[in-house]
Design an enzyme around this catalytic site. Structure first.
Site, mmCIF file in Angstrom:
data_model
loop_
_atom_site.group_PDB
_atom_site.id
_atom_site.type_symbol
_atom_site.label_atom_id
_atom_site.label_comp_id
_atom_site.label_asym_id
_atom_site.label_seq_id
_atom_site.Cartn_x
_atom_site.Cartn_y
_atom_site.Cartn_z
ATOM 1 N N ARG A 65 0.820 -1.222 0.000
ATOM 2 C CA ARG A 65 0.000 0.000 0.000
ATOM 3 C C ARG A 65 0.849 1.264 0.000
ATOM 4 O O ARG A 65 0.391 2.321 -0.452
ATOM 5 C CB ARG A 65 -0.998 -0.030 1.159
ATOM 6 C CG ARG A 65 -2.095 -1.074 0.953
ATOM 7 C CD ARG A 65 -2.968 -1.239 2.159
ATOM 8 N NE ARG A 65 -2.236 -1.636 3.335
ATOM 9 C CZ ARG A 65 -1.928 -2.887 3.662
ATOM 10 N NH1 ARG A 65 -2.289 -3.881 2.861
ATOM 11 N NH2 ARG A 65 -1.235 -3.171 4.740
ATOM 12 N N GLU A 102 7.479 -10.269 15.442
ATOM 13 C CA GLU A 102 7.091 -10.842 16.729
ATOM 14 C C GLU A 102 7.394 -12.347 16.729
ATOM 15 O O GLU A 102 7.939 -12.900 17.675
ATOM 16 C CB GLU A 102 5.602 -10.578 16.961
ATOM 17 C CG GLU A 102 5.198 -10.761 18.402
ATOM 18 C CD GLU A 102 3.725 -10.440 18.599
ATOM 19 O OE1 GLU A 102 3.095 -9.930 17.664
ATOM 20 O OE2 GLU A 102 3.238 -10.729 19.704
HETATM 21 P P1 AMP Z 1 5.485 -2.528 11.223
HETATM 22 O O1 AMP Z 1 6.730 -3.071 10.582
HETATM 23 O O2 AMP Z 1 5.065 -3.326 12.432
HETATM 24 O O3 AMP Z 1 5.577 -1.055 11.500
HETATM 25 O O4 AMP Z 1 4.303 -2.753 10.202
HETATM 26 C C1 AMP Z 1 4.126 -1.886 9.135
HETATM 27 C C2 AMP Z 1 3.740 -2.597 7.877
HETATM 28 O O5 AMP Z 1 2.754 -3.591 8.095
HETATM 29 C C3 AMP Z 1 3.131 -1.640 6.891
HETATM 30 O O6 AMP Z 1 3.593 -1.975 5.585
HETATM 31 C C4 AMP Z 1 1.642 -1.817 7.028
HETATM 32 O O7 AMP Z 1 1.009 -1.763 5.775
HETATM 33 C C5 AMP Z 1 1.469 -3.171 7.680
HETATM 34 N N1 AMP Z 1 0.650 -3.123 8.900
HETATM 35 C C6 AMP Z 1 1.067 -3.343 10.165
HETATM 36 N N2 AMP Z 1 0.066 -3.296 11.045
HETATM 37 C C7 AMP Z 1 -1.036 -2.994 10.312
HETATM 38 C C8 AMP Z 1 -2.422 -2.783 10.648
HETATM 39 N N3 AMP Z 1 -2.867 -2.868 11.910
HETATM 40 N N4 AMP Z 1 -3.264 -2.497 9.651
HETATM 41 C C9 AMP Z 1 -2.823 -2.399 8.365
HETATM 42 N N5 AMP Z 1 -1.545 -2.593 7.992
HETATM 43 C C10 AMP Z 1 -0.669 -2.891 8.950
#
Ligand code: AMP
Length: 178
Positions: A65, A102
């Site tokens: 996205r 995680e």
């Molecule tokens: P992070 O690495 O944990 O910051 O996760 C970010 C990536 O995962 C991004 O590319 C987001 O599109 C996706 N992502 C993580 N959590 C969500 C969520 N609750 N809703 C939608 N996309 C998420």
């Protein structure tokens, strides 16, 4: 009469929270209603632009996205667009960075010569959660000599403290759970 969308508050209500997707315990933030509502996607991009207070040469957009938001920004600013993808999707010479999730690990890749030493880079994604993905992207950009000038997100899940893992100039249009 069609709704008018002027600012982030107007489009916030369009976001859909999908419980337990893609796995139990995750509250998935679905941005597609914003993308498909005439006028709302435009406001989202304009608000991201208003938040960008530095010069840059390239947008590094994170699969998948992040591609949508990053491509609109690169197009509007007449800048380069660099795709940061999950392992195995990019042809040719790539640089890779593996990071902890995680449970387990994940790997992101970027074409090796997509960013030149000294390029000023803006990193873009839809959601900042734990910050692992954006931090890995930052590492990839720096591996090839690029300079990360800032990160922009549509939504940030504040309780996960993702921004603490990132360097300088981080901005999200919507902060959830602050
Ligand atoms: P992070 O690495 O944990 O910051 O996760 C970010 C990536 O995962 C991004 O590319 C987001 O599109 C996706 N992502 C993580 N959590 C969500 C969520 N609750 N809703 C939608 N996309 C998420």
């Amino acid at each position: 009469m069609a709704e008018t969308y002027r600012n982030i508050d107007d489009i916030k209500n369009l976001l859909k929270v999908v419980p337990d997707f893609p796995k139990p315990g995750i509250q998935f933030l679905d941005i597609s209603p914003v993308l498909r509502t005439p006028g709302a996607f435009r406001v989202l991009i304009q608000e991201l632009e208003r938040s960008i207070d530095f010069e840059f040469d390239k947008v590094a957009a994170i699969e998948s996205r992040g591609f949508l938001l990053g491509s609109a920004l690169a197009y509007n600013y007449h800048k380069g667009l660099v795709l940061v993808r999950k392992k195995g999707k990019l042809p040719g010479q790539t640089v890779a960075h593996t990071y902890e999730l995680e449970y387990g690990t994940d790997t992101l890749e970027m074409t090796e010569d997509a960013i030149k030493p000294g390029d000023r880079v803006l990193i873009v994604d839809d959601v900042l959660a734990t910050g692992g993905t954006a931090q890995a992207t930052q590492t990839l950009v720096e591996k090839v000599g690029g300079e990360v000038l800032g990160h922009r997100f549509f939504i940030e899940i504040a309780p996960l403290h993702g921004r603490e893992r990132l360097k300088n100039n981080i901005h999200s249009l919507i902060i959830e759970g602050a």
